[in-house]
Design an enzyme around this catalytic site. Structure first.
Site, short mmCIF file in Angstrom:
data_model
loop_
_atom_site.label_atom_id
_atom_site.label_comp_id
_atom_site.label_asym_id
_atom_site.label_seq_id
_atom_site.Cartn_x
_atom_site.Cartn_y
_atom_site.Cartn_z
N HIS A 1 10.30 -25.07 16.85
CA HIS A 1 10.56 -24.30 18.06
C HIS A 1 12.06 -24.04 18.21
O HIS A 1 12.56 -23.86 19.32
CB HIS A 1 10.00 -25.05 19.27
CG HIS A 1 8.53 -25.33 19.11
ND1 HIS A 1 7.57 -24.47 19.59
CD2 HIS A 1 7.87 -26.32 18.46
CE1 HIS A 1 6.37 -24.94 19.27
NE2 HIS A 1 6.52 -26.05 18.58
N LYS B 1 44.21 -34.50 7.83
CA LYS B 1 44.72 -35.84 8.14
C LYS B 1 46.24 -35.84 8.23
O LYS B 1 46.83 -36.41 9.13
CB LYS B 1 44.33 -36.82 7.02
CG LYS B 1 42.98 -37.46 7.17
CD LYS B 1 42.86 -38.57 6.15
CE LYS B 1 41.42 -38.99 5.97
NZ LYS B 1 41.22 -39.92 4.87
N GLU C 1 30.14 -33.38 1.66
CA GLU C 1 31.46 -33.89 1.27
C GLU C 1 31.56 -34.07 -0.25
O GLU C 1 32.64 -34.04 -0.82
CB GLU C 1 31.74 -35.22 1.99
CG GLU C 1 33.22 -35.52 2.15
CD GLU C 1 33.50 -36.64 3.13
OE1 GLU C 1 34.20 -36.40 4.13
OE2 GLU C 1 33.03 -37.77 2.91
O1 PA5 Z 1 32.60 -40.69 2.17
C1 PA5 Z 1 33.76 -40.92 2.39
O2 PA5 Z 1 34.55 -41.33 1.52
C2 PA5 Z 1 34.32 -40.73 3.78
O3 PA5 Z 1 33.41 -40.13 4.62
C3 PA5 Z 1 34.71 -42.09 4.35
O4 PA5 Z 1 33.57 -42.91 4.43
C4 PA5 Z 1 35.36 -41.95 5.73
O5 PA5 Z 1 36.46 -41.08 5.64
C5 PA5 Z 1 35.81 -43.29 6.24
O6 PA5 Z 1 36.67 -43.89 5.31
P1 PA5 Z 1 36.97 -45.43 5.36
O7 PA5 Z 1 35.72 -46.16 5.07
O8 PA5 Z 1 38.01 -45.66 4.31
O9 PA5 Z 1 37.48 -45.76 6.74
#
Ligand code: PA5
Length: 459
Positions: A319, A433, A290
């Site tokens: 394996h 989203k 990410e």
């Molecule tokens: O790393 C990130 O920013 C995302 O993976 C968030 O942790 C995830 O989308 C959850 O977001 P939030 O903590 O605002 O609910």
């Protein structure tokens, strides 16, 4: 913790593959500018996770809260997703006894069980709630933004479940972890007087496991959070070095970037040789993917970069995926994570009726077998010209886990500079989203077609 990286260079592989030694000298020179950029950005308020080594006030608050609830609860239910869930799963898997939730009270040293619900699969949620006694459950809702659809939907379901069983006492079973000033969760906490810990605004979700996001549930199940942070500080000290060869997180990141961009090694495998770091590899996967998978660089140009992280566990994956690592395309680097010591070892017993073919096993231990398999796999990969490196942890403890977590966070921060992208945003998840909100009828999101296209469907 030690990083062994010789097997990234062609002179330690088959001579044909891997990075030329000279590339290391270039990286050492380039690093001065990379470190300077990280410092500039830290000064401008980015890279907030560097501050997590020093959180005396938050730790005191967490400790007070954990001691305050004492043994009132025997189950902690964490609701969160992505960076608000994966880190805690890694901590539980790494630092508490295996199959924690199946142990009796004594086996858990009278600390509660812990379930992390990081999906809205109705079967998992319904089953988890069926197995839990709401009178003995503490629910920690974790969302930095305080508005993530999955986590908020879980919150509504779980709150309803608590209220059905406990009536107005339900709110005493809730604690939130969220932004100090923004978002729906903070609004609910303020309105109803629900205790709410703070996620530091400068720390992004996937960099937040060592903030109250991970520290509160960790403390609740008896993990020593001071020791975790002491380990993190160890990694932070090394990261102050301007000498790449003395800055292991930067070195690991730089070598991965160089191998990706000059040799096409864009698949980065993290392969711990212990079941207890299985979830850690999952946590790393999100952090690396990410943070670095981006359409545009810092200058706004379209680049579509990003390595693909892969998780594996040894020897299990010998394996499964190792055949591909050994003989498939030369597009991977494997990082092994090995423990020098296991908390206990299991001897392989001898027996008289053993076929001659198996006679080599008795006299060894399972830990010894695992170590030999790790070393053999690393050497075999090298002989096949496959780049690999190893992180050695003396043992699995809060200190080494804190250090390893911070190591990969630092590496991700450095990799952001090397790839030229912002490692702290995630614009790519926004479109999905928005279309989901539209499908759910959220005001402000006009309906959009999201159904599967008709026509090309197999029977
Ligand atoms: O790393 C990130 O920013 C995302 O993976 C968030 O942790 C995830 O989308 C959850 O977001 P939030 O903590 O605002 O609910």
């Amino acid at each position: 913790m030690k990083l062994y990286y010789a097997r990234l260079f062609s002179d330690r592989l088959d001579g044909d593959h891997g990075l030329p030694r000279s590339r290391l000298a270039e990286l050492v020179r380039e690093f001065r500018e990379v470190q300077a950029e990280v410092r500039r950005r830290r000064g401008a308020g980015e890279y907030g996770f560097y501050g997590l080594g020093d959180q005396a006030a938050a730790v005191q608050q967490i400790r007070r809260f954990a001691e305050g609830v004492g043994q009132a609860f025997d189950h902690v239910l964490v609701l969160g997703i992505g960076g608000s869930a994966l880190g805690m799963k890694a901590l539980l898997n790494g630092l508490r006894r295996p199959a924690w939730n199946e142990l009796d009270d004594e086996g858990r040293e009278f600390f509660p069980r812990l379930t992390v619900l990081d999906n809205v699969d109705p079967t998992s949620v319904a089953e988890a709630l069926r197995r839990m006694d709401p009178r003995r459950a503490l629910v920690n809702v974790i969302s930095k933004s305080g508005g993530t659809a999955e986590t908020m939907a879980q919150y509504l379901v779980v709150r309803h479940w608590l209220e059905e069983h406990l009536g107005p006492a339900a709110s005493r079973h809730l604690v939130f972890t969220t932004d100090p000033g923004r978002g729906a969760l903070r609004e609910i906490a303020n309105r109803e007087g629900i205790p709410a810990l703070e996620v530091p605004p400068a720390v992004g979700g996937r960099f937040s496991v060592l903030s109250p996001v991970g520290l509160l549930p960790a403390a609740l199940v008896g993990i020593d959070v001071d020791r975790l942070l002491a380990g993190a500080r160890e990694a932070l000290v090394h990261a102050e070095s301007d000498d790449l060869l003395r800055n292991p997180a930067a070195l690991w990141a730089g070598l991965h970037w160089a191998a990706d961009t000059t040799l096409g090694a864009r698949i980065h495998v993290l392969m711990p040789y212990t079941d207890r770091l299985r979830e850690f590899a999952e946590w790393f996967r999100q952090l690396w993917a990410e943070s670095l998978g981006k359409a545009r660089n810092r200058r706004g140009q379209e680049v579509n970069v990003g390595p693909t992280p892969v998780g594996a566990v040894g020897p299990t994956d010998q394996h499964s995926q190792v055949q591909l690592f050994m003989e498939g395309p030369y597009d991977k680097i494997v990082t092994f994570v090995a423990l020098d010591r296991f908390p206990e070892d299991v001897p392989i017993p001898a027996r008289e009726d053993l076929p001659a073919d198996l006679a080599y096993l008795p006299g060894h231990t399972l830990g010894g077998l695992l170590r030999s398999e790790y070393q053999a796999t690393a050497a075999a990969l090298a002989r096949m010209g496959r780049m690999n490196c190893s992180l050695h942890l003396p043992e699995l403890s809060p200190e080494t886990m804190g250090e390893a977590i911070m190591f990969f966070q630092l590496a991700t921060g450095y990799a952001g500079v090397w790839y030229g992208v912002d490692p702290f945003d995630q614009p790519g998840v926004e479109l999905g989203k928005q279309l989901a909100y539209a499908a759910l009828g959220r005001p402000g999101y006009p309906p959009e077609p999201t159904g599967l296209p008709q026509g090309d469907v197999s029977p």
